[in-house]
Design a protein around this motif. Structure first.
Motif, PDB file in Angstrom:
ATOM      1  N   TYR A   1      79.733  47.294  -9.702  1.00 21.51           N
ATOM      2  CA  TYR A   1      80.179  46.755 -10.984  1.00 21.51           C
ATOM      3  C   TYR A   1      79.069  46.011 -11.719  1.00 21.51           C
ATOM      4  O   TYR A   1      79.273  45.521 -12.831  1.00 21.51           O
ATOM      5  N   ARG A   2      77.878  45.977 -11.112  1.00 20.93           N
ATOM      6  CA  ARG A   2      76.711  45.499 -11.856  1.00 20.93           C
ATOM      7  C   ARG A   2      76.267  46.537 -12.887  1.00 20.93           C
ATOM      8  O   ARG A   2      75.475  46.220 -13.775  1.00 20.93           O
ATOM      9  N   ARG A   3      76.765  47.753 -12.752  1.00 18.49           N
ATOM     10  CA  ARG A   3      76.509  48.792 -13.742  1.00 18.49           C
ATOM     11  C   ARG A   3      77.567  48.665 -14.839  1.00 18.49           C
ATOM     12  O   ARG A   3      78.762  48.796 -14.595  1.00 18.49           O
ATOM     13  N   ALA A   4      77.118  48.392 -16.047  1.00 19.13           N
ATOM     14  CA  ALA A   4      78.036  48.250 -17.173  1.00 19.13           C
ATOM     15  C   ALA A   4      78.852  49.527 -17.353  1.00 19.13           C
ATOM     16  O   ALA A   4      78.333  50.639 -17.162  1.00 19.13           O
ATOM     17  N   THR A   5      80.118  49.380 -17.704  1.00 25.15           N
ATOM     18  CA  THR A   5      81.098  50.440 -17.981  1.00 25.15           C
ATOM     19  C   THR A   5      81.539  51.184 -16.720  1.00 25.15           C
ATOM     20  O   THR A   5      82.222  52.209 -16.835  1.00 25.15           O
ATOM     21  N   TYR A   6      81.192  50.705 -15.529  1.00 17.92           N
ATOM     22  CA  TYR A   6      81.753  51.325 -14.320  1.00 17.92           C
ATOM     23  C   TYR A   6      83.147  50.754 -14.116  1.00 17.92           C
ATOM     24  O   TYR A   6      83.309  49.600 -13.709  1.00 17.92           O
ATOM     25  N   ARG A   7      84.175  51.556 -14.381  1.00 20.21           N
ATOM     26  CA  ARG A   7      85.568  51.099 -14.347  1.00 20.21           C
ATOM     27  C   ARG A   7      86.364  51.882 -13.300  1.00 20.21           C
ATOM     28  O   ARG A   7      87.500  52.238 -13.536  1.00 20.21           O
ATOM     29  N   TYR A   8      85.781  52.122 -12.159  1.00 19.52           N
ATOM     30  CA  TYR A   8      86.400  52.991 -11.168  1.00 19.52           C
ATOM     31  C   TYR A   8      86.399  52.313  -9.808  1.00 19.52           C
ATOM     32  O   TYR A   8      85.799  51.267  -9.605  1.00 19.52           O
ATOM     33  N   THR A   9      87.080  52.940  -8.851  1.00 14.43           N
ATOM     34  CA  THR A   9      87.078  52.414  -7.505  1.00 14.43           C
ATOM     35  C   THR A   9      85.668  52.489  -6.902  1.00 14.43           C
ATOM     36  O   THR A   9      84.934  53.454  -7.157  1.00 14.43           O
ATOM     37  N   PRO A  10      85.285  51.510  -6.065  1.00 16.20           N
ATOM     38  CA  PRO A  10      83.987  51.609  -5.374  1.00 16.20           C
ATOM     39  C   PRO A  10      83.919  52.826  -4.463  1.00 16.20           C
ATOM     40  O   PRO A  10      82.817  53.294  -4.150  1.00 16.20           O
ATOM     41  N   LEU A  11      85.084  53.332  -4.043  1.00 14.03           N
ATOM     42  CA  LEU A  11      85.103  54.501  -3.175  1.00 14.03           C
ATOM     43  C   LEU A  11      84.379  55.677  -3.812  1.00 14.03           C
ATOM     44  O   LEU A  11      83.690  56.445  -3.124  1.00 14.03           O
ATOM     45  N   LEU A  12      84.501  55.829  -5.119  1.00 19.91           N
ATOM     46  CA  LEU A  12      83.821  56.918  -5.810  1.00 19.91           C
ATOM     47  C   LEU A  12      82.306  56.743  -5.734  1.00 19.91           C
ATOM     48  O   LEU A  12      81.572  57.709  -5.500  1.00 19.91           O
ATOM     49  N   ALA A  13      81.838  55.526  -5.925  1.00 19.37           N
ATOM     50  CA  ALA A  13      80.396  55.267  -5.817  1.00 19.37           C
ATOM     51  C   ALA A  13      79.905  55.544  -4.400  1.00 19.37           C
ATOM     52  O   ALA A  13      78.811  56.098  -4.205  1.00 19.37           O
ATOM     53  N   TRP A  14      80.709  55.184  -3.414  1.00 21.08           N
ATOM     54  CA  TRP A  14      80.334  55.458  -2.028  1.00 21.08           C
ATOM     55  C   TRP A  14      80.257  56.962  -1.770  1.00 21.08           C
ATOM     56  O   TRP A  14      79.333  57.430  -1.094  1.00 21.08           O
ATOM     57  N   LEU A  15      81.234  57.703  -2.289  1.00 25.43           N
ATOM     58  CA  LEU A  15      81.237  59.149  -2.082  1.00 25.43           C
ATOM     59  C   LEU A  15      80.015  59.817  -2.699  1.00 25.43           C
ATOM     60  O   LEU A  15      79.562  60.862  -2.214  1.00 25.43           O
ATOM     61  N   LEU A  16      79.467  59.210  -3.751  1.00 28.83           N
ATOM     62  CA  LEU A  16      78.351  59.827  -4.467  1.00 28.83           C
ATOM     63  C   LEU A  16      76.996  59.268  -4.054  1.00 28.83           C
ATOM     64  O   LEU A  16      75.994  59.536  -4.725  1.00 28.83           O
TER      65      LEU A  16
ATOM     66  N   LEU B   1      96.251  57.026  -1.928  1.00 25.25           N
ATOM     67  CA  LEU B   1      94.847  57.237  -2.281  1.00 25.25           C
ATOM     68  C   LEU B   1      94.711  57.673  -3.735  1.00 25.25           C
ATOM     69  O   LEU B   1      93.776  57.252  -4.442  1.00 25.25           O
ATOM     70  N   ALA B   2      95.652  58.509  -4.214  1.00 30.51           N
ATOM     71  CA  ALA B   2      95.611  58.960  -5.606  1.00 30.51           C
ATOM     72  C   ALA B   2      95.769  57.789  -6.570  1.00 30.51           C
ATOM     73  O   ALA B   2      95.051  57.692  -7.574  1.00 30.51           O
ATOM     74  N   VAL B   3      96.708  56.886  -6.284  1.00 34.74           N
ATOM     75  CA  VAL B   3      96.912  55.718  -7.148  1.00 34.74           C
ATOM     76  C   VAL B   3      95.699  54.810  -7.108  1.00 34.74           C
ATOM     77  O   VAL B   3      95.320  54.205  -8.127  1.00 34.74           O
ATOM     78  N   HIS B   4      95.062  54.723  -5.945  1.00 33.46           N
ATOM     79  CA  HIS B   4      93.835  53.921  -5.860  1.00 33.46           C
ATOM     80  C   HIS B   4      92.729  54.508  -6.734  1.00 33.46           C
ATOM     81  O   HIS B   4      91.985  53.767  -7.383  1.00 33.46           O
TER      82      HIS B   4
ATOM     83  N   ALA C   1      95.452  48.419   1.836  1.00 30.78           N
ATOM     84  CA  ALA C   1      94.268  48.346   2.697  1.00 30.78           C
ATOM     85  C   ALA C   1      92.985  48.560   1.899  1.00 30.78           C
ATOM     86  O   ALA C   1      91.994  47.822   2.069  1.00 30.78           O
ATOM     87  N   LEU C   2      92.997  49.561   1.025  1.00 35.36           N
ATOM     88  CA  LEU C   2      91.822  49.811   0.188  1.00 35.36           C
ATOM     89  C   LEU C   2      91.569  48.651  -0.767  1.00 35.36           C
ATOM     90  O   LEU C   2      90.412  48.239  -0.980  1.00 35.36           O
ATOM     91  N   THR C   3      92.653  48.100  -1.335  1.00 31.08           N
ATOM     92  CA  THR C   3      92.512  46.995  -2.276  1.00 31.08           C
ATOM     93  C   THR C   3      91.936  45.761  -1.589  1.00 31.08           C
ATOM     94  O   THR C   3      91.003  45.120  -2.097  1.00 31.08           O
ATOM     95  N   VAL C   4      92.479  45.429  -0.423  1.00 29.93           N
ATOM     96  CA  VAL C   4      91.999  44.252   0.310  1.00 29.93           C
ATOM     97  C   VAL C   4      90.549  44.437   0.740  1.00 29.93           C
ATOM     98  O   VAL C   4      89.719  43.519   0.613  1.00 29.93           O
ATOM     99  N   ALA C   5      90.220  45.630   1.241  1.00 30.62           N
ATOM    100  CA  ALA C   5      88.854  45.880   1.714  1.00 30.62           C
ATOM    101  C   ALA C   5      87.839  45.746   0.578  1.00 30.62           C
ATOM    102  O   ALA C   5      86.800  45.084   0.722  1.00 30.62           O
ATOM    103  N   PHE C   6      88.137  46.363  -0.561  1.00 30.09           N
ATOM    104  CA  PHE C   6      87.182  46.311  -1.662  1.00 30.09           C
ATOM    105  C   PHE C   6      87.180  44.949  -2.361  1.00 30.09           C
ATOM    106  O   PHE C   6      86.148  44.537  -2.905  1.00 30.09           O
ATOM    107  N   TYR C   7      88.310  44.250  -2.338  1.00 28.22           N
ATOM    108  CA  TYR C   7      88.315  42.882  -2.877  1.00 28.22           C
ATOM    109  C   TYR C   7      87.448  41.987  -2.006  1.00 28.22           C
ATOM    110  O   TYR C   7      86.722  41.108  -2.520  1.00 28.22           O
ATOM    111  N   HIS C   8      87.506  42.198  -0.686  1.00 29.37           N
ATOM    112  CA  HIS C   8      86.654  41.423   0.227  1.00 29.37           C
ATOM    113  C   HIS C   8      85.174  41.674  -0.052  1.00 29.37           C
ATOM    114  O   HIS C   8      84.345  40.757   0.025  1.00 29.37           O
ATOM    115  N   LEU C   9      84.845  42.912  -0.409  1.00 32.02           N
ATOM    116  CA  LEU C   9      83.439  43.257  -0.648  1.00 32.02           C
ATOM    117  C   LEU C   9      82.958  42.858  -2.038  1.00 32.02           C
ATOM    118  O   LEU C   9      81.830  42.384  -2.201  1.00 32.02           O
ATOM    119  N   TYR C  10      83.815  43.040  -3.059  1.00 29.97           N
ATOM    120  CA  TYR C  10      83.345  42.907  -4.439  1.00 29.97           C
ATOM    121  C   TYR C  10      84.119  41.892  -5.270  1.00 29.97           C
ATOM    122  O   TYR C  10      83.794  41.697  -6.445  1.00 29.97           O
TER     123      TYR C  10
END
Length: 419
Positions: A59-74, A166-169, A237-246
């Motif tokens: 989220y240090r990248r401006a206009t990144y409005r997506y789950t961190p999971l997508l950034a990890w996948l890429l 996962l789809a809603v996430h 689980a995904l929400t808690v994990a990524f909230y803990h990280l970011y």
């Protein structure tokens, strides 16, 4: 099934080759032309993935409005080649067609009809081809949504719930499917118990209000609670994990931004001009929230009317949600196009009517794109024309939805399932 495999394999191969060809063409256009083929969001994805590889927040990248999971996948975009993400989206795109095919077969469609629907509505459709090959991640969400519907139909509630969570996430919009899924699971359980009619509560003496009351009161059965528990657990689980990280940045950009978003840039939405003119008004936020009301009422009505056929209900949900949303771009059309193969066998209209509706759909987009081009590339003030074209496009979409509903024949589908 075997008879349909050669046809399906040929269509899958053609769809895959066409998408890979567009990816290669895009690389050339990006190098040679001023107007890039690659979606601007793909650069955002790649920059976010690079931040992740450096141990920093995407989220240090401006206009990144997506789950961190997508950034990890890429992250292979950084470690291997920047084209990796496009290839991943193309694979997800083709995999979505395979799941749609299997869902159609389970719903009673013949093999030839199933792959024909997948080819016409998805695999050989230029819009999904362009979206995935330009580097947009919508195909992954489409795959998860189709997998959810497939597993629900197959009775694999746990797998369906995991895919749904996962789809809603990944995207907020599948959250609107919660009510149809709950009503559908309720009706399926009633069917297993031998109930006849629409749900367990069909009683000719009931008023409409009484029917609704009994319908919603009986939602919390075992299947619904199991589905909700698994889907909620995956999402939590995904929400808690990524909230803990970011931290709060994750909640704000991945979830809350999309609920309160008021995009005043030109788009297909009938609300964009109002939001543009009232951007600095104290009523701007309230108007943005009020825009959800037509969606809410229409989605509730569709849920109650068509929950027995979950795929058809979700298709209508998505088409209505996109058409009446306060932000609407071309990539949003993929959200309901991925469900179109599942409903095509149940919509009995002449090919002439179908071609006419498709022609009107493209005309509506063309009439919008013309003033949008002059605004974006020529600097002309065409906001009013864009808004009027958006209203016309809403009318066309509404007409198409009404035509699909009026030509929907549930009895044919049910008969096929029982054979």
């Amino acid at each position: 099934m075997a008879a349909g495999r050669p046809g399906l394999g040929a269509v899958l191969g053609a769809g895959l080759l066409a998408r890979l060809g567009l990816v290669l063409y895009g690389l050339q256009q990006d190098r040679a032309m001023r107007v890039r083929y690659t979606d601007v969001d793909y650069r955002v994805f790649t920059d976010a993935a690079r931040l992740v590889t450096e141990g920093r927040s995407p989220y240090r990248r401006a206009t990144y409005r997506y789950t961190p999971l997508l950034a990890w996948l890429l992250t292979p975009n950084v470690y291997l080649a920047e084209v990796f993400g496009k290839l991943l989206f193309v694979v997800g795109d083709v995999a979505a067609a395979v799941v749609a095919y299997r869902a159609l077969r389970r719903r009673g469609a013949a093999a030839g009809q199933a792959w024909g629907c997948c080819a016409a509505a998805w695999l050989l459709n230029p819009l999904p081809m362009a979206v995935s090959s330009r580097g947009n991640a919508e195909a992954l969400v489409a795959l998860l949504v189709l997998a959810t519907l497939y597993f629900v139909e197959a009775g694999s509630i746990g797998k369906a719930a995991a895919c749904y969570g996962l789809a809603v996430h990944m995207k907020i919009y599948p959250l609107t499917y919660a009510l149809p899924i709950a009503l559908h699971l309720q009706s399926k359980r009633c069917g297993r118990k031998g109930a006849v009619g629409v749900g367990c509560d069909k009683n000719p003496k009931l008023t409409f209000a009484g029917y609704l009351w009994q319908l919603f009161v009986k939602i919390p059965n075992r299947d619904v609670l199991f589905f909700g528990t698994i889907a909620g657990s995956v999402l939590a689980a995904l929400t808690v994990a990524f909230y803990h990280l970011y931290g709060w940045d994750f909640l704000e950009h991945a979830y809350l931004y999309h609920l309160t978003r008021r995009d005043i840039r030109h788009n297909f939405s009938p609300y964009f001009y109002m939001l543009y003119l009232t951007a600095e008004s104290k009523w701007s936020f309230a108007l943005g929230l009020a825009a959800f009301l037509p969606q809410l009422l229409l989605l509730l009505a569709v849920s109650i009317a068509f929950y027995r056929d979950l795929a058809f209900c979700c298709f209508l949900h998505t088409a209505i949600f996109v058409s009446f949303n306060k932000v609407c771009t071309s990539q949003y059309f993929v959200w309901y196009l991925c469900l179109l193969p599942l409903v095509m066998p149940s919509v009995k209209m002449s090919w002439r009517r179908g071609v006419l509706l498709l022609f009107l759909w493209f005309v509506g987009q063309g009439l919008w794109l013309a003033p949008a081009y002059f605004l974006e590339f020529k600097g002309c003030n065409t906001f009013l024309l864009i808004w009027l074209a958006g209203l016309l496009f809403l009318f066309i979409n509404s007409l198409i939805i009404v035509q699909i509903i009026s030509h929907y024949q549930k009895e044919v589908q049910v008969a096929k399932k029982e054979q």
